[in-house]
Motif scaffolding. Structure first.
Motif, short mmCIF file in Angstrom:
data_model
loop_
_atom_site.label_atom_id
_atom_site.label_comp_id
_atom_site.label_asym_id
_atom_site.label_seq_id
_atom_site.Cartn_x
_atom_site.Cartn_y
_atom_site.Cartn_z
N UNK A 272 -43.43 13.27 18.75
CA UNK A 272 -43.98 12.63 19.75
C UNK A 272 -43.50 12.72 21.16
N UNK A 273 -43.83 13.43 22.09
CA UNK A 273 -42.98 13.36 23.38
C UNK A 273 -42.89 11.85 24.05
N UNK A 274 -43.62 11.32 23.70
CA UNK A 274 -43.55 9.59 24.13
C UNK A 274 -42.00 9.02 23.37
N UNK A 275 -41.61 9.59 22.34
CA UNK A 275 -40.70 9.02 21.63
C UNK A 275 -39.27 9.64 22.04
N UNK A 276 -39.48 10.54 23.14
CA UNK A 276 -38.22 11.13 23.83
C UNK A 276 -37.87 10.59 25.08
N UNK A 277 -36.62 10.48 25.27
CA UNK A 277 -36.07 9.87 26.49
C UNK A 277 -36.09 11.09 27.51
N UNK A 278 -35.62 12.76 27.02
CA UNK A 278 -35.92 13.59 28.04
C UNK A 278 -36.41 14.75 26.99
N UNK A 279 -37.04 15.72 27.77
CA UNK A 279 -37.60 16.85 27.08
C UNK A 279 -37.34 18.03 27.74
N UNK A 280 -36.72 19.03 27.05
CA UNK A 280 -36.02 20.30 27.42
C UNK A 280 -37.10 21.36 27.28
N UNK A 281 -37.47 22.28 28.31
CA UNK A 281 -38.29 23.04 28.26
C UNK A 281 -39.37 23.14 29.20
N UNK A 282 -40.33 24.10 29.39
CA UNK A 282 -41.43 24.10 29.96
C UNK A 282 -42.57 23.68 29.35
N UNK A 283 -43.02 22.58 29.54
CA UNK A 283 -43.84 21.87 28.75
C UNK A 283 -45.35 22.38 29.04
N UNK A 284 -46.08 22.95 28.09
CA UNK A 284 -47.16 23.51 28.41
C UNK A 284 -48.39 22.55 28.68
N UNK A 285 -49.41 22.99 29.60
CA UNK A 285 -50.74 22.12 29.64
C UNK A 285 -51.50 22.29 28.59
N UNK A 286 -52.36 21.39 28.41
CA UNK A 286 -53.42 21.37 27.43
C UNK A 286 -54.27 22.75 27.09
N UNK A 287 -54.33 23.47 28.34
CA UNK A 287 -55.49 24.73 28.19
C UNK A 287 -54.42 26.02 28.58
N UNK A 288 -53.07 25.77 28.59
CA UNK A 288 -52.15 26.93 28.64
C UNK A 288 -52.56 28.04 27.38
N UNK A 289 -52.63 29.12 28.08
CA UNK A 289 -52.73 30.24 26.98
C UNK A 289 -51.37 30.85 26.39
N UNK A 290 -51.46 31.98 25.76
CA UNK A 290 -50.25 32.72 25.39
C UNK A 290 -49.99 32.50 23.75
N UNK A 291 -50.38 31.55 23.54
CA UNK A 291 -49.96 31.17 21.67
C UNK A 291 -51.40 30.72 21.33
N UNK A 292 -51.86 31.41 20.34
CA UNK A 292 -53.20 30.88 19.43
C UNK A 292 -52.71 30.19 18.38
N UNK A 293 -52.95 28.81 18.26
CA UNK A 293 -52.87 28.14 16.77
C UNK A 293 -53.53 28.82 15.66
N UNK A 294 -52.88 29.04 14.68
CA UNK A 294 -53.47 29.85 13.35
C UNK A 294 -53.55 28.85 12.50
N UNK A 295 -53.01 27.69 12.17
CA UNK A 295 -53.45 26.77 10.87
C UNK A 295 -52.82 25.69 11.02
N UNK A 296 -53.03 24.67 10.05
CA UNK A 296 -52.31 23.47 9.95
C UNK A 296 -51.24 23.29 8.90
N UNK A 297 -50.33 22.73 9.42
CA UNK A 297 -49.11 22.50 8.44
C UNK A 297 -48.73 21.05 8.27
N UNK A 298 -48.40 20.48 7.41
CA UNK A 298 -48.17 19.06 7.09
C UNK A 298 -46.85 18.75 7.05
#
Length: 238
Positions: free
Chosen positions: A199-225
């Motif tokens: 969870x991002x809320x559990x991190x003191x810092x986050x490294x990388x370019x965080x995508x917005x909710x509607x950013x494209x480029x990667x299409x989720x394909x399925x659920x993993x538990x």
């Protein structure tokens, strides 16, 4: 510009019920004692602040919503440490795209900048362990050997991310070379280290370019538990 909180360093990986590996190696011949990143490209770092360092809603990056082919924030299952208020926190999360699961652990790709940050943070953890041994009066030669026996050696050989685990496995072939894919993305220690979506809320810092909710480029394909370790599991092992 880089923004980050001062947070406790990630401790050495410990054996919780979910952690089954130590990441260790001896120094390979011809490899420098440490990786000098002072002149290298650095990852973008966002301080979550209150709650995320800006007003973006990052609920789409919650572990329950991470899907194959979609973005997430990842950390090692060993990364939890107690924060100043006693709550368990993760010093650093790394932005990536989930591409597979391995024995229940996450396999993700990331940019070169994020991969460099993983190497950099890991090297800092080695430095912390070296300082602890120095404070205990361990001599220089033994100190370096014990650092190498406690934590893996990671470095870049040109474009290749090298992870050497030969000592812990007592296997002279236990060294992996992670090459970037055609898009220039790495799979850092994939199918070797026990990564989890966090969870991002559990991190003191986050490294990388965080995508917005509607950013494209990667299409989720399925659920993993995933069944990541709970902070209480780690506390039980302390």
């Amino acid at each position: 510009m880089t923004h980050q909180r001062k947070a406790p360093r990630t401790p050495l990986p410990t054996h919780s019920r979910a952690t089954t590996r130590e990441y260790t190696s001896h120094t390979p011949d011809g490899v420098p004692r440490c990786v000098d990143l002072s002149g290298c490209d650095r990852a973008l770092v966002m301080d979550p602040g209150h709650p995320h360092g800006d007003d973006r809603d990052l609920s789409h990056l919650h572990p329950d919503r991470v899907r194959l082919g979609g973005p997430g924030v990842f950390a090692g299952d060993w990364a939890w440490i107690p924060g100043p208020d006693g709550r368990m926190r993760i010093p650093t999360g790394y932005v990536g795209v989930l591409v597979d699961d391995w024995n229940g652990w996450a396999v993700f790709t990331c940019t070169r900048q994020v991969a460099r940050a993983i190497v950099d943070d890991h090297d800092r953890t080695r430095d912390d362990h070296r300082r602890q041994l120095t404070a205990q009066g361990v001599g220089a030669a033994q100190r370096e050997r014990r650092v190498d026996e406690a934590l893996a050696r990671l470095w870049f050989d040109g474009e290749v991310l090298v992870a050497d685990h030969r000592a812990v496995s007592d296997d002279p072939d236990a060294i992996a070379r992670h090459r970037p894919d055609p898009a220039g993305r790495y799979t850092p220690m994939g199918r070797s280290w026990t990564w989890i979506p966090v969870d991002p809320d559990d991190c003191d810092r986050i490294v990388g370019d965080i995508p917005h909710l509607h950013d494209g480029g990667h299409r989720p394909r399925g659920e993993v538990t995933f069944d990541p370790p709970r902070p209480s599991d780690l506390e039980d092992q302390s």
